[in-house]
Design a protein around this motif. Structure first.
Motif, PDB file in Angstrom:
ATOM      1  N   LEU A   1      86.826  21.061 -10.459  1.00 34.26           N
ATOM      2  CA  LEU A   1      85.390  21.048 -10.189  1.00 34.26           C
ATOM      3  C   LEU A   1      84.600  20.573 -11.403  1.00 34.26           C
ATOM      4  CD1 LEU A   1      85.028  24.402  -8.169  1.00 34.26           C
ATOM      5  CD2 LEU A   1      85.057  22.050  -7.281  1.00 34.26           C
ATOM      6  N   VAL A   2      84.989  21.107 -12.585  1.00 37.53           N
ATOM      7  CA  VAL A   2      84.295  20.699 -13.820  1.00 37.53           C
ATOM      8  C   VAL A   2      84.442  19.195 -14.062  1.00 37.53           C
ATOM      9  CG1 VAL A   2      84.182  20.994 -16.327  1.00 37.53           C
ATOM     10  CG2 VAL A   2      84.441  22.996 -14.817  1.00 37.53           C
ATOM     11  N   GLY A   3      85.694  18.730 -13.866  1.00 33.24           N
ATOM     12  CA  GLY A   3      85.961  17.309 -14.093  1.00 33.24           C
ATOM     13  C   GLY A   3      85.147  16.416 -13.122  1.00 33.24           C
ATOM     14  N   GLY A   4      85.053  16.881 -11.853  1.00 33.23           N
ATOM     15  CA  GLY A   4      84.280  16.104 -10.859  1.00 33.23           C
ATOM     16  C   GLY A   4      82.797  16.034 -11.215  1.00 33.23           C
ATOM     17  N   ALA A   5      82.291  17.196 -11.712  1.00 34.56           N
ATOM     18  CA  ALA A   5      80.871  17.216 -12.088  1.00 34.56           C
ATOM     19  C   ALA A   5      80.594  16.261 -13.236  1.00 34.56           C
ATOM     20  CB  ALA A   5      80.457  18.650 -12.438  1.00 34.56           C
ATOM     21  N   VAL A   6      81.531  16.273 -14.217  1.00 34.32           N
ATOM     22  CA  VAL A   6      81.342  15.373 -15.381  1.00 34.32           C
ATOM     23  C   VAL A   6      81.394  13.919 -14.937  1.00 34.32           C
ATOM     24  CG1 VAL A   6      82.349  14.641 -17.574  1.00 34.32           C
ATOM     25  CG2 VAL A   6      82.186  17.081 -17.023  1.00 34.32           C
TER      26      VAL A   6
ATOM     27  N   VAL B   1      78.724   8.717 -13.650  1.00 30.46           N
ATOM     28  CA  VAL B   1      78.419   7.643 -12.689  1.00 30.46           C
ATOM     29  C   VAL B   1      76.896   7.506 -12.517  1.00 30.46           C
ATOM     30  CG1 VAL B   1      78.613   6.938 -10.269  1.00 30.46           C
ATOM     31  CG2 VAL B   1      80.614   7.788 -11.496  1.00 30.46           C
ATOM     32  N   THR B   2      76.230   8.673 -12.421  1.00 31.26           N
ATOM     33  CA  THR B   2      74.768   8.672 -12.244  1.00 31.26           C
ATOM     34  C   THR B   2      74.079   8.019 -13.439  1.00 31.26           C
ATOM     35  OG1 THR B   2      74.907  10.666 -10.898  1.00 31.26           O
ATOM     36  CG2 THR B   2      72.740  10.138 -11.833  1.00 31.26           C
ATOM     37  N   ALA B   3      74.559   8.345 -14.653  1.00 29.42           N
ATOM     38  CA  ALA B   3      73.949   7.790 -15.875  1.00 29.42           C
ATOM     39  C   ALA B   3      74.122   6.291 -15.918  1.00 29.42           C
ATOM     40  CB  ALA B   3      74.564   8.469 -17.102  1.00 29.42           C
ATOM     41  N   ILE B   4      75.303   5.828 -15.536  1.00 31.63           N
ATOM     42  CA  ILE B   4      75.556   4.367 -15.551  1.00 31.63           C
ATOM     43  C   ILE B   4      74.665   3.669 -14.534  1.00 31.63           C
ATOM     44  CG2 ILE B   4      77.329   2.632 -15.040  1.00 31.63           C
ATOM     45  CD1 ILE B   4      79.389   4.614 -16.145  1.00 31.63           C
TER      46      ILE B   4
ATOM     47  N   LEU C   1      71.739   4.629 -13.424  1.00 32.84           N
ATOM     48  CA  LEU C   1      70.361   4.615 -13.916  1.00 32.84           C
ATOM     49  C   LEU C   1      70.175   3.539 -14.965  1.00 32.84           C
ATOM     50  CD1 LEU C   1      69.539   8.437 -14.095  1.00 32.84           C
ATOM     51  CD2 LEU C   1      68.683   6.768 -12.420  1.00 32.84           C
ATOM     52  N   ALA C   2      71.128   3.437 -15.825  1.00 30.33           N
ATOM     53  CA  ALA C   2      71.024   2.427 -16.897  1.00 30.33           C
ATOM     54  C   ALA C   2      71.024   1.043 -16.303  1.00 30.33           C
ATOM     55  CB  ALA C   2      72.172   2.612 -17.875  1.00 30.33           C
ATOM     56  N   ALA C   3      71.807   0.829 -15.308  1.00 27.36           N
ATOM     57  CA  ALA C   3      71.872  -0.500 -14.683  1.00 27.36           C
ATOM     58  C   ALA C   3      70.549  -0.828 -13.990  1.00 27.36           C
ATOM     59  CB  ALA C   3      73.024  -0.545 -13.666  1.00 27.36           C
ATOM     60  N   ARG C   4      69.950   0.126 -13.345  1.00 30.14           N
ATOM     61  CA  ARG C   4      68.696  -0.085 -12.657  1.00 30.14           C
ATOM     62  C   ARG C   4      67.589  -0.416 -13.655  1.00 30.14           C
ATOM     63  NH1 ARG C   4      67.354   4.601  -8.537  1.00 30.14           N
ATOM     64  NH2 ARG C   4      65.514   3.228  -8.333  1.00 30.14           N
ATOM     65  N   ARG C   5      67.601   0.277 -14.790  1.00 29.50           N
ATOM     66  CA  ARG C   5      66.564   0.020 -15.788  1.00 29.50           C
ATOM     67  C   ARG C   5      66.705  -1.397 -16.362  1.00 29.50           C
ATOM     68  NH1 ARG C   5      66.918   5.761 -18.985  1.00 29.50           N
ATOM     69  NH2 ARG C   5      65.853   7.013 -17.351  1.00 29.50           N
ATOM     70  N   GLY C   6      67.909  -1.808 -16.511  1.00 30.87           N
ATOM     71  CA  GLY C   6      68.082  -3.153 -17.054  1.00 30.87           C
ATOM     72  C   GLY C   6      67.694  -4.228 -16.039  1.00 30.87           C
ATOM     73  N   ALA C   7      67.780  -3.965 -14.805  1.00 27.96           N
ATOM     74  CA  ALA C   7      67.454  -4.964 -13.785  1.00 27.96           C
ATOM     75  C   ALA C   7      65.959  -5.008 -13.474  1.00 27.96           C
ATOM     76  CB  ALA C   7      68.243  -4.636 -12.489  1.00 27.96           C
ATOM     77  N   ASP C   8      65.159  -3.987 -13.764  1.00 25.31           N
ATOM     78  CA  ASP C   8      63.744  -3.925 -13.439  1.00 25.31           C
ATOM     79  C   ASP C   8      62.937  -4.355 -14.677  1.00 25.31           C
ATOM     80  OD1 ASP C   8      61.268  -3.513 -12.375  1.00 25.31           O
ATOM     81  OD2 ASP C   8      61.499  -1.316 -12.112  1.00 25.31           O
TER      82      ASP C   8
END
Length: 216
Positions: A186-191, A196-199, A201-208
Motif C-alpha cells: 500500500l505504501v509503495g502504491g501511494a508513493v 505519477v501525479t507530480a510528473i 502536473l509538471a508536464a501540464r505546466r510545461g505545455a501551457d
C-alpha cells in the motif's frame, strides 16, 4: 605163672583215672571266635536316616583285614570306610546314595583276636522321608497377577482443559497478519501514485504558455 596181687589192679586203674583227670583240667580251653552281639541298624530294623553303621562283637577285634559293605535293593554294593579305632565295636561311614529305599544288606568280614576271620550279614529296611512337594509354576503365586490397588477418587488427577482460541480471535489474528503483509504494498502504491501525479502536473505546466511558468 604167678598172679598179680588182687589190690594192684584197682590201684593202677585209680592212678590212670587221676592222670586223665589232671590232663583234662590242665588242657587249655578251646579258642573261641568273635561273635556279633549287636548292630546299628539292628537285624530287621527300619530306619529313615543312615549316616553310619555300627557292629558290636563279644571280644576285641584285630585292626587288620576288617571289611564292611552295604548292598542296596538294586544290588549295588558300596564298600564302607571304617571310622575310628577298632575295638570290640566297629563303626563305618555310609556315603550319600549308598543305601536305597527298601531292603538293604550290611555285609561284614572281621578278624577276631585269635586271627580267625568272621563273616556275616545284617538285613534292615531303609525308608527315607518323602520329599516335601514343590509347588508347580501354575500353583505358585505370580507377582504379575497381584491386584493393583485402584486410586481413590481424591487421588485421581482431574485433567486441566487447555485454552482453545475463539473463532473471532483466530480471525482477528489472521486479518492482522494479512494487514501487516499488505502494508508495504500500500505504501509503495501511494508513493508511485504521488510520483505519477507530480510528473503529470509538471508536464501540464510545461505545455501551457500562460501558466505560471510561462508568465514574464
Amino acid at each position: 605163672m604167678p598172679h598179680a596181687p588182687s589190690g594192684l589192679v584197682p590201684r593202677a586203674l585209680a592212678a590212670l583215672a587221676t592222670v586223665l583227670a589232671v590232663a583234662v583240667i590242665a588242657a587249655p580251653p578251646a579258642a573261641a571266635h568273635a561273635a556279633l552281639v549287636g548292630s546299628t541298624p539292628a537285624e530287621g530294623d527300619t530306619v529313615s536316616t543312615l549316616e553310619s553303621v555300627e557292629l558290636e562283637f563279644n571280644e576285641q577285634l584285630l585292626d587288620i583285614g576288617n571289611e564292611v559293605a552295604l548292598e542296596a535293593p538294586d544290588g549295588t554294593r558300596t564298600p564302607l570306610e571304617v571310622d575310628g579305632e577298632v575295638t570290640s565295636t566297629l563303626t563305618a561311614i555310609v556315603p550319600d546314595g549308598a543305601a536305597g529305599a527298601g531292603t538293604n544288606l550290611l555285609h561284614f568280614r572281621v578278624v577276631s583276636a585269635d586271627g580267625h576271620p568272621i563273616e556275616g550279614t545284617v538285613t534292615f529296611t531303609y525308608a527315607p522321608p518323602s520329599p516335601s512337594p514343590t509347588p508347580s509354576a501354575s500353583e505358585s503365586p505370580d507377582a504379575s497377577e497381584e491386584p493393583t490397588p485402584s486410586a481413590s477418587p481424591s487421588e485421581v488427577a482431574t485433567p486441566t482443559p487447555s485454552a482453545t482460541p475463539s473463532p473471532s480471535a483466530t480471525a482477528g489474528a489472521a486479518e492482522e497478519g494479512q494487514g501487516a503483509s499488505l502494508l508495504p504494498w500500500l505504501v509503495g502504491g501511494a508513493v508511485a501514485a504521488a510520483a505519477v501525479t507530480a510528473i503529470a502536473l509538471a508536464a501540464r505546466r510545461g505545455a501551457d504558455p500562460n501558466g505560471p511558468a510561462g508568465q514574464h
